[in-house]
Scaffold this motif. Structure first.
Motif, PDB file in Angstrom:
ATOM      1  N   THR A   3       0.851  -1.176   0.000  1.00 25.28           N
ATOM      2  CA  THR A   3       0.000   0.000   0.000  1.00 25.28           C
ATOM      3  C   THR A   3       0.894   1.235   0.000  1.00 25.28           C
ATOM      4  O   THR A   3       2.039   1.174   0.456  1.00 25.28           O
ATOM      5  N   ILE A   4       0.377   2.327  -0.527  1.00 23.32           N
ATOM      6  CA  ILE A   4       1.102   3.590  -0.495  1.00 23.32           C
ATOM      7  C   ILE A   4       0.216   4.590   0.219  1.00 23.32           C
ATOM      8  O   ILE A   4      -0.978   4.703  -0.084  1.00 23.32           O
ATOM      9  N   ARG A   5       0.810   5.301   1.177  1.00 28.73           N
ATOM     10  CA  ARG A   5       0.064   6.273   1.963  1.00 28.73           C
ATOM     11  C   ARG A   5       0.891   7.541   2.144  1.00 28.73           C
ATOM     12  O   ARG A   5       2.099   7.544   1.929  1.00 28.73           O
ATOM     13  N   LYS A   6       0.215   8.606   2.565  1.00 27.19           N
ATOM     14  CA  LYS A   6       0.899   9.852   2.891  1.00 27.19           C
ATOM     15  C   LYS A   6       1.802   9.605   4.090  1.00 27.19           C
ATOM     16  O   LYS A   6       1.419   8.950   5.044  1.00 27.19           O
ATOM     17  N   ALA A   7       3.006  10.113   4.035  1.00 31.73           N
ATOM     18  CA  ALA A   7       3.953   9.948   5.136  1.00 31.73           C
ATOM     19  C   ALA A   7       3.549  10.828   6.317  1.00 31.73           C
ATOM     20  O   ALA A   7       2.880  11.848   6.153  1.00 31.73           O
ATOM     21  N   THR A   8       3.995  10.414   7.497  1.00 33.27           N
ATOM     22  CA  THR A   8       3.813  11.200   8.721  1.00 33.27           C
ATOM     23  C   THR A   8       5.195  11.425   9.336  1.00 33.27           C
ATOM     24  O   THR A   8       6.198  10.843   8.879  1.00 33.27           O
ATOM     25  N   SER A   9       5.232  12.206  10.387  1.00 31.97           N
ATOM     26  CA  SER A   9       6.514  12.438  11.062  1.00 31.97           C
ATOM     27  C   SER A   9       7.100  11.137  11.598  1.00 31.97           C
ATOM     28  O   SER A   9       8.319  11.015  11.722  1.00 31.97           O
ATOM     29  N   ASP A  10       6.262  10.156  11.882  1.00 30.44           N
ATOM     30  CA  ASP A  10       6.750   8.862  12.362  1.00 30.44           C
ATOM     31  C   ASP A  10       7.551   8.103  11.304  1.00 30.44           C
ATOM     32  O   ASP A  10       8.243   7.138  11.619  1.00 30.44           O
ATOM     33  N   ASP A  11       7.468   8.522  10.042  1.00 33.53           N
ATOM     34  CA  ASP A  11       8.177   7.862   8.946  1.00 33.53           C
ATOM     35  C   ASP A  11       9.552   8.455   8.680  1.00 33.53           C
ATOM     36  O   ASP A  11      10.276   7.984   7.803  1.00 33.53           O
ATOM     37  N   THR A  12       9.942   9.469   9.419  1.00 31.15           N
ATOM     38  CA  THR A  12      11.187  10.192   9.162  1.00 31.15           C
ATOM     39  C   THR A  12      12.403   9.274   9.175  1.00 31.15           C
ATOM     40  O   THR A  12      13.213   9.289   8.241  1.00 31.15           O
ATOM     41  N   LEU A  13      12.566   8.469  10.200  1.00 30.90           N
ATOM     42  CA  LEU A  13      13.755   7.605  10.301  1.00 30.90           C
ATOM     43  C   LEU A  13      13.749   6.519   9.237  1.00 30.90           C
ATOM     44  O   LEU A  13      14.798   6.210   8.661  1.00 30.90           O
ATOM     45  N   ARG A  20      19.370   6.201   2.462  1.00 32.76           N
ATOM     46  CA  ARG A  20      20.783   5.866   2.652  1.00 32.76           C
ATOM     47  C   ARG A  20      21.126   4.516   2.028  1.00 32.76           C
ATOM     48  O   ARG A  20      22.071   4.408   1.247  1.00 32.76           O
ATOM     49  N   THR A  21      20.368   3.489   2.353  1.00 33.06           N
ATOM     50  CA  THR A  21      20.696   2.147   1.855  1.00 33.06           C
ATOM     51  C   THR A  21      20.468   2.031   0.351  1.00 33.06           C
ATOM     52  O   THR A  21      21.230   1.355  -0.333  1.00 33.06           O
ATOM     53  N   ALA A  22      19.426   2.707  -0.163  1.00 30.73           N
ATOM     54  CA  ALA A  22      19.164   2.647  -1.605  1.00 30.73           C
ATOM     55  C   ALA A  22      20.269   3.335  -2.395  1.00 30.73           C
ATOM     56  O   ALA A  22      20.736   2.810  -3.420  1.00 30.73           O
ATOM     57  N   VAL A  23      20.701   4.502  -1.937  1.00 32.31           N
ATOM     58  CA  VAL A  23      21.779   5.214  -2.623  1.00 32.31           C
ATOM     59  C   VAL A  23      23.056   4.376  -2.621  1.00 32.31           C
ATOM     60  O   VAL A  23      23.711   4.219  -3.658  1.00 32.31           O
ATOM     61  N   LEU A  24      23.402   3.829  -1.478  1.00 29.86           N
ATOM     62  CA  LEU A  24      24.636   3.037  -1.396  1.00 29.86           C
ATOM     63  C   LEU A  24      24.561   1.773  -2.251  1.00 29.86           C
ATOM     64  O   LEU A  24      25.554   1.367  -2.852  1.00 29.86           O
ATOM     65  N   LEU A  36      29.246   9.179  -2.179  1.00 38.16           N
ATOM     66  CA  LEU A  36      27.967   8.633  -1.733  1.00 38.16           C
ATOM     67  C   LEU A  36      27.842   8.695  -0.216  1.00 38.16           C
ATOM     68  O   LEU A  36      26.791   9.058   0.318  1.00 38.16           O
ATOM     69  N   SER A  37      28.916   8.362   0.466  1.00 36.03           N
ATOM     70  CA  SER A  37      28.892   8.431   1.929  1.00 36.03           C
ATOM     71  C   SER A  37      28.648   9.853   2.406  1.00 36.03           C
ATOM     72  O   SER A  37      27.848  10.087   3.321  1.00 36.03           O
ATOM     73  N   ALA A  38      29.329  10.814   1.808  1.00 32.74           N
ATOM     74  CA  ALA A  38      29.134  12.214   2.191  1.00 32.74           C
ATOM     75  C   ALA A  38      27.695  12.653   1.930  1.00 32.74           C
ATOM     76  O   ALA A  38      27.145  13.490   2.656  1.00 32.74           O
ATOM     77  N   TRP A  39      27.074  12.085   0.906  1.00 33.09           N
ATOM     78  CA  TRP A  39      25.708  12.442   0.530  1.00 33.09           C
ATOM     79  C   TRP A  39      24.690  11.909   1.540  1.00 33.09           C
ATOM     80  O   TRP A  39      23.724  12.595   1.872  1.00 33.09           O
ATOM     81  N   VAL A  40      24.902  10.692   2.043  1.00 31.03           N
ATOM     82  CA  VAL A  40      23.834  10.046   2.815  1.00 31.03           C
ATOM     83  C   VAL A  40      24.159   9.758   4.283  1.00 31.03           C
ATOM     84  O   VAL A  40      23.274   9.336   5.015  1.00 31.03           O
ATOM     85  N   ASP A  41      25.382   9.961   4.713  1.00 30.98           N
ATOM     86  CA  ASP A  41      25.704   9.673   6.114  1.00 30.98           C
ATOM     87  C   ASP A  41      25.091  10.715   7.045  1.00 30.98           C
ATOM     88  O   ASP A  41      24.654  11.774   6.612  1.00 30.98           O
ATOM     89  N   GLY A  42      25.103  10.402   8.310  1.00 34.85           N
ATOM     90  CA  GLY A  42      24.577  11.324   9.312  1.00 34.85           C
ATOM     91  C   GLY A  42      23.188  10.925   9.746  1.00 34.85           C
ATOM     92  O   GLY A  42      22.762   9.781   9.589  1.00 34.85           O
ATOM     93  N   SER A  43      22.475  11.885  10.294  1.00 27.66           N
ATOM     94  CA  SER A  43      21.114  11.632  10.761  1.00 27.66           C
ATOM     95  C   SER A  43      20.201  12.721  10.214  1.00 27.66           C
ATOM     96  O   SER A  43      20.651  13.807   9.838  1.00 27.66           O
ATOM     97  N   PRO A  44      18.905  12.447  10.175  1.00 33.24           N
ATOM     98  CA  PRO A  44      17.974  13.412   9.591  1.00 33.24           C
ATOM     99  C   PRO A  44      17.856  14.676  10.435  1.00 33.24           C
ATOM    100  O   PRO A  44      17.828  14.625  11.660  1.00 33.24           O
TER     101      PRO A  44
END
Length: 157
Positions: A3-13, A20-24, A36-44
């Motif tokens: 299913t596809i739904r509108k995201a909520t704040s609970d979906d942030t992580l 991150r995993t898709a890009v890598l 790639l690491s510089a692009w996706v590392d860190g936290s939201p």
């Protein structure tokens, strides 16, 4: 059942981890690993969380968020179509893209645009998007990567 739904704040992580995993996983043959690491590392950031809540949609399979997609209605821009690496190749990205196109059409958007990573451009072409030139995309972190600007007319005839 997907299913596809509108995201909520609970979906942030989940959205951050999927990105991150898709890009890598998918971009490794097209861009240097350090980039790639510089692009996706860190936290939201709080800004990321706000964008997820405002503009993202998530694909959910058996209670697990497995894909993301973003539509900025103001300019018809598609971004952040990412699929969890464990779920790639199952049509989730295509379903997300079709949903975003339908949402755009419903909101009166006639033409959509996106900046495809080099590895994703063939996928978008298979979905009816046009674009062949190479340009530079600037990430929110100030990195520059080669991309393919693409467009698609989604207005009903």
């Amino acid at each position: 059942m997907l299913t596809i739904r509108k995201a909520t704040s609970d979906d942030t992580l989940d959205a951050w981890d999927i990105r991150r995993t898709a890009v890598l996983a998918a971009c490794a043959e097209y861009y240097p690993e350090a980039f790639l690491s510089a692009w996706v590392d860190g936290s939201p950031s709080d800004k990321w969380a706000h964008v997820v809540e405002r503009d993202f949609y998530v694909a959910v399979d058996e209670g697990c968020v497995v894909g993301t997609g973003m539509l900025t209605v103001e300019n018809g821009q598609v971004d952040a179509i990412f699929v969890r690496s464990s779920h790639m190749g199952r049509g989730i990205g295509r379903k997300m893209l079709h949903l975003l196109e339908a949402l755009a059409r419903d909101r009166g958007i006639a033409s959509m645009k996106l900046d495809a990573t080099l590895n994703a451009a063939p996928f978008y072409r298979c979905c009816g998007w046009s674009g062949d030139s190479i340009s530079i995309y600037r990430t929110s972190r100030g990195l520059e990567l080669a991309c393919v600007p693409m467009t698609k007319c989604v207005a009903l005839p």
